[in-house]
Design an enzyme around this catalytic site. Structure first.
Site, PDB file in Angstrom:
ATOM      1  N   ARG A 123       8.420  22.006   4.780  1.00  0.00           N
ATOM      2  CA  ARG A 123       8.462  21.216   3.528  1.00  0.00           C
ATOM      3  C   ARG A 123       9.249  19.918   3.682  1.00  0.00           C
ATOM      4  O   ARG A 123       9.798  19.390   2.730  1.00  0.00           O
ATOM      5  CB  ARG A 123       9.038  22.032   2.371  1.00  0.00           C
ATOM      6  CG  ARG A 123       8.211  23.250   2.056  1.00  0.00           C
ATOM      7  CD  ARG A 123       8.349  23.655   0.614  1.00  0.00           C
ATOM      8  NE  ARG A 123       7.508  24.805   0.336  1.00  0.00           N
ATOM      9  CZ  ARG A 123       7.925  26.060   0.378  1.00  0.00           C
ATOM     10  NH1 ARG A 123       9.178  26.324   0.657  1.00  0.00           N
ATOM     11  NH2 ARG A 123       7.096  27.038   0.137  1.00  0.00           N
ATOM     12  N   LYS A 145       4.669   5.080   4.821  1.00  0.00           N
ATOM     13  CA  LYS A 145       3.295   5.567   4.657  1.00  0.00           C
ATOM     14  C   LYS A 145       2.941   6.393   5.874  1.00  0.00           C
ATOM     15  O   LYS A 145       3.053   5.904   7.009  1.00  0.00           O
ATOM     16  CB  LYS A 145       2.315   4.402   4.522  1.00  0.00           C
ATOM     17  CG  LYS A 145       2.261   3.813   3.133  1.00  0.00           C
ATOM     18  CD  LYS A 145       1.112   2.835   3.003  1.00  0.00           C
ATOM     19  CE  LYS A 145       1.046   2.267   1.598  1.00  0.00           C
ATOM     20  NZ  LYS A 145       0.031   1.199   1.476  1.00  0.00           N
ATOM     21  N   GLU A 187      -0.678  -9.208  11.436  1.00  0.00           N
ATOM     22  CA  GLU A 187       0.134  -8.663  10.334  1.00  0.00           C
ATOM     23  C   GLU A 187       1.367  -9.543  10.091  1.00  0.00           C
ATOM     24  O   GLU A 187       1.885  -9.594   8.982  1.00  0.00           O
ATOM     25  CB  GLU A 187       0.561  -7.216  10.629  1.00  0.00           C
ATOM     26  CG  GLU A 187      -0.597  -6.227  10.755  1.00  0.00           C
ATOM     27  CD  GLU A 187      -1.141  -5.700   9.417  1.00  0.00           C
ATOM     28  OE1 GLU A 187      -0.660  -6.132   8.351  1.00  0.00           O
ATOM     29  OE2 GLU A 187      -2.059  -4.867   9.461  1.00  0.00           O
ATOM     30  N   LYS A 229       8.827  -6.978   4.372  1.00  0.00           N
ATOM     31  CA  LYS A 229       8.282  -5.665   4.013  1.00  0.00           C
ATOM     32  C   LYS A 229       9.330  -4.816   3.304  1.00  0.00           C
ATOM     33  O   LYS A 229       9.028  -4.123   2.331  1.00  0.00           O
ATOM     34  CB  LYS A 229       7.747  -4.944   5.253  1.00  0.00           C
ATOM     35  CG  LYS A 229       7.130  -3.610   4.871  1.00  0.00           C
ATOM     36  CD  LYS A 229       5.984  -3.167   5.700  1.00  0.00           C
ATOM     37  CE  LYS A 229       5.336  -1.937   5.027  1.00  0.00           C
ATOM     38  NZ  LYS A 229       4.301  -1.333   5.839  1.00  0.00           N
ATOM     39  N   GLU A 239       3.561   2.045  -4.239  1.00  0.00           N
ATOM     40  CA  GLU A 239       2.446   1.130  -4.455  1.00  0.00           C
ATOM     41  C   GLU A 239       1.831   1.253  -5.850  1.00  0.00           C
ATOM     42  O   GLU A 239       0.629   1.456  -6.021  1.00  0.00           O
ATOM     43  CB  GLU A 239       1.362   1.347  -3.381  1.00  0.00           C
ATOM     44  CG  GLU A 239       0.451   0.123  -3.261  1.00  0.00           C
ATOM     45  CD  GLU A 239      -0.437   0.158  -2.027  1.00  0.00           C
ATOM     46  OE1 GLU A 239       0.097   0.300  -0.920  1.00  0.00           O
ATOM     47  OE2 GLU A 239      -1.648   0.040  -2.195  1.00  0.00           O
ATOM     48  N   ARG A 243       3.640  -3.662  -4.032  1.00  0.00           N
ATOM     49  CA  ARG A 243       3.345  -3.252  -2.646  1.00  0.00           C
ATOM     50  C   ARG A 243       1.878  -3.507  -2.277  1.00  0.00           C
ATOM     51  O   ARG A 243       1.563  -3.705  -1.102  1.00  0.00           O
ATOM     52  CB  ARG A 243       3.711  -1.776  -2.416  1.00  0.00           C
ATOM     53  CG  ARG A 243       3.523  -1.356  -0.969  1.00  0.00           C
ATOM     54  CD  ARG A 243       4.196  -0.050  -0.615  1.00  0.00           C
ATOM     55  NE  ARG A 243       4.010   0.235   0.800  1.00  0.00           N
ATOM     56  CZ  ARG A 243       4.662   1.169   1.485  1.00  0.00           C
ATOM     57  NH1 ARG A 243       5.577   1.897   0.873  1.00  0.00           N
ATOM     58  NH2 ARG A 243       4.438   1.368   2.761  1.00  0.00           N
ATOM     59  N   ASN A 247      -1.575  -5.434   1.212  1.00  0.00           N
ATOM     60  CA  ASN A 247      -2.958  -5.173   1.605  1.00  0.00           C
ATOM     61  C   ASN A 247      -3.778  -6.449   1.707  1.00  0.00           C
ATOM     62  O   ASN A 247      -5.015  -6.387   1.800  1.00  0.00           O
ATOM     63  CB  ASN A 247      -3.618  -4.218   0.607  1.00  0.00           C
ATOM     64  CG  ASN A 247      -3.003  -2.838   0.690  1.00  0.00           C
ATOM     65  OD1 ASN A 247      -2.819  -2.306   1.773  1.00  0.00           O
ATOM     66  ND2 ASN A 247      -2.652  -2.276  -0.448  1.00  0.00           N
ATOM     67  N   HIS A 250      -6.909  -6.575   3.782  1.00  0.00           N
ATOM     68  CA  HIS A 250      -7.234  -5.218   4.224  1.00  0.00           C
ATOM     69  C   HIS A 250      -8.518  -4.666   3.593  1.00  0.00           C
ATOM     70  O   HIS A 250      -9.191  -3.849   4.223  1.00  0.00           O
ATOM     71  CB  HIS A 250      -6.056  -4.276   3.952  1.00  0.00           C
ATOM     72  CG  HIS A 250      -4.946  -4.420   4.961  1.00  0.00           C
ATOM     73  ND1 HIS A 250      -4.257  -5.596   5.146  1.00  0.00           N
ATOM     74  CD2 HIS A 250      -4.421  -3.540   5.856  1.00  0.00           C
ATOM     75  CE1 HIS A 250      -3.347  -5.427   6.097  1.00  0.00           C
ATOM     76  NE2 HIS A 250      -3.436  -4.186   6.550  1.00  0.00           N
ATOM     77  N   HIS A 254     -11.013  -3.575   6.200  1.00  0.00           N
ATOM     78  CA  HIS A 254     -11.425  -2.170   6.380  1.00  0.00           C
ATOM     79  C   HIS A 254     -12.943  -2.049   6.328  1.00  0.00           C
ATOM     80  O   HIS A 254     -13.540  -1.245   7.057  1.00  0.00           O
ATOM     81  CB  HIS A 254     -10.817  -1.288   5.285  1.00  0.00           C
ATOM     82  CG  HIS A 254      -9.392  -0.908   5.560  1.00  0.00           C
ATOM     83  ND1 HIS A 254      -8.470  -0.662   4.556  1.00  0.00           N
ATOM     84  CD2 HIS A 254      -8.718  -0.721   6.724  1.00  0.00           C
ATOM     85  CE1 HIS A 254      -7.304  -0.355   5.100  1.00  0.00           C
ATOM     86  NE2 HIS A 254      -7.424  -0.381   6.406  1.00  0.00           N
ATOM     87  N   HIS A 268      -7.814  -3.057  14.400  1.00  0.00           N
ATOM     88  CA  HIS A 268      -7.377  -3.167  13.002  1.00  0.00           C
ATOM     89  C   HIS A 268      -6.792  -4.547  12.687  1.00  0.00           C
ATOM     90  O   HIS A 268      -7.144  -5.167  11.689  1.00  0.00           O
ATOM     91  CB  HIS A 268      -6.372  -2.053  12.692  1.00  0.00           C
ATOM     92  CG  HIS A 268      -5.781  -2.174  11.331  1.00  0.00           C
ATOM     93  ND1 HIS A 268      -6.508  -1.987  10.173  1.00  0.00           N
ATOM     94  CD2 HIS A 268      -4.522  -2.521  10.922  1.00  0.00           C
ATOM     95  CE1 HIS A 268      -5.737  -2.199   9.121  1.00  0.00           C
ATOM     96  NE2 HIS A 268      -4.525  -2.519   9.544  1.00  0.00           N
TER      97      HIS A 268
END
Ligand code: GLY
Length: 371
Positions: A123, A145, A187, A229, A239, A243, A247, A250, A254, A268
């Site tokens: 956990r 993330k 990035e 960041k 987010e 946040r 993206n 992105h 993507h 990427h």
């Protein structure tokens, strides 16, 4: 040699990102006082293990930290539920306890997988991010993330789980293949483009040096990116707002990656570069952003050899506008069937646009070279 420290203020106490040269050798001494007992597990991949593994292991041994190691096959396929299960079973076999700290030592795939394993093992146990790629140092290792991929899409199964510490050794970048370095650089450009025009101007001057191996330039750029960041994720860990700016590029990117089957044809970071160019061009198309700013962004991407539009993607694939739009609609930011995009008012000022009209995107994609 000095170390730069960038604090991330999230949760109880937050954590620090340590940025410097030769940090892998010192990582053992940095980690030892933070461990519940002198024991850890390194999770890495075969390439990183071969290129940098000895440096970290010698540092751990010198600090009296006993360790086990899990070496994954390099590549995106390691971010699967199957490999997550294998990793969890190994961590349990090694006797990892909840208060132990495991080490994610590698690029984004290793960081995302190991972070997610740490989020759910017993956990939730502690983990450190020790990113060895430029992309991981400036983006994926920071902000908590973690995820694996579903057969239906990237990063669909995951959790927010913050590392206890991030150790970004600039020296590790010296063994990174040039194409990967450049993909990570996209990035970095993103931080300038979305909220820091002076940083973008600095990149226009020093980006070439950074890519050519200038350690001082790399360090400045990694630090500034991490500061940007940290500020954003400190304000909005989950987010629900700002946040989403991270993206930028992105959603388009993507869609491009997915259309090419997430293959080596488009890494990427390369997809993010092309996606940022499209986000700027779309902002111009909607009259949100001055054309000169889009031209400036694209000129810098082209100058460093990153794709600045659909036509620059290697092999010049013919993208279908309908397919790209359908892929964009799979984005995690879609709400009630409506698309949210990160657009620009100008270079250095991004904004979140909700409910973007699909027909306008389709028209735009056709004008940008999709059929
Ligand atoms: N890479 C985007 C984020 O961490 O939010």
């Amino acid at each position: 040699m000095t170390t730069d420290i960038c604090p991330v203020r999230i949760g109880v106490g937050g954590y620090d990102i340590h940025i410097g040269e030769g940090l892998l050798e010192q990582a053992g001494a940095m980690l030892a006082p933070r461990l519940a007992r002198p024991f850890t597990v390194i999770v890495t991949d075969r390439h990183v293990d071969r290129a940098q593994g000895d440096r970290l292991e010698q540092g751990l041994a010198a600090a009296g930290v006993d360790f086990r190691k899990v070496v994954l096959e390099p590549g995106e396929h390691a971010k699967s539920l199957r490999s997550l299960e294998g990793l969890l079973e190994e961590l349990i076999d090694f006797g990892v306890e909840r208060r132990d700290m495991i080490l994610a030592f590698g690029g984004g795939v290793v960081g995302d997988l190991t972070g997610f394993a740490a989020a759910i093992l017993r956990r939730g146990c502690r983990f450190a991010q020790i990113p060895t790629t430029l992309l991981a140092q400036v983006d994926s290792a920071v902000g908590g993330k973690t995820a694996v991929n579903s057969a239906k899409g990237k990063n669909l199964i995951g959790a927010f789980h913050q590392p206890a510490i991030v150790i970004a050794d600039i020296t590790a970048l010296t063994t990174l293949p040039g194409r990967e370095l450049k993909a990570g650089y996209a990035e970095i450009v993103k931080y300038g483009a979305l909220g820091d025009e002076p940083f973008f101007a600095w990149l226009e001057k020093r980006g070439g040096d950074l890519l050519a191996g200038d350690a001082a330039a790399r360090r400045v750029a990694v630090k500034r990116s991490c500061e940007s960041k940290a500020e954003i994720v400190g304000a909005d860990e989950r987010e629900t707002g700002v946040r989403a700016l991270l993206n930028l590029g992105h959603t388009f990117g993507h869609a491009l990656e997915a259309s090419l089957g997430y293959s080596d044809r488009l890494l990427h970071g390369e997809a993010v570069a092309a996606g940022m160019a499209l986000a700027f061009d779309f902002s111009v198309y909607r009259r949100n952003c001055p054309p000169a700013d889009a031209a400036r962004l694209k000129a810098h991407l082209a100058a460093v050899g990153l794709p600045a539009g659909l036509k620059d993607i290697s092999g010049a694939p013919q993208f279908s506008a309908d397919e790209l739009l359908a892929r964009m609609m799979q984005d995690k930011k879609v709400e009630g069937g409506a698309l949210t995009l990160i657009l620009l008012r100008r270079l250095g000022e991004a904004f979140i646009e909700k409910d973007v009209d699909a027909a306008t995107i389709l028209e735009f994609l056709k004008s940008a070279g999709a059929r």
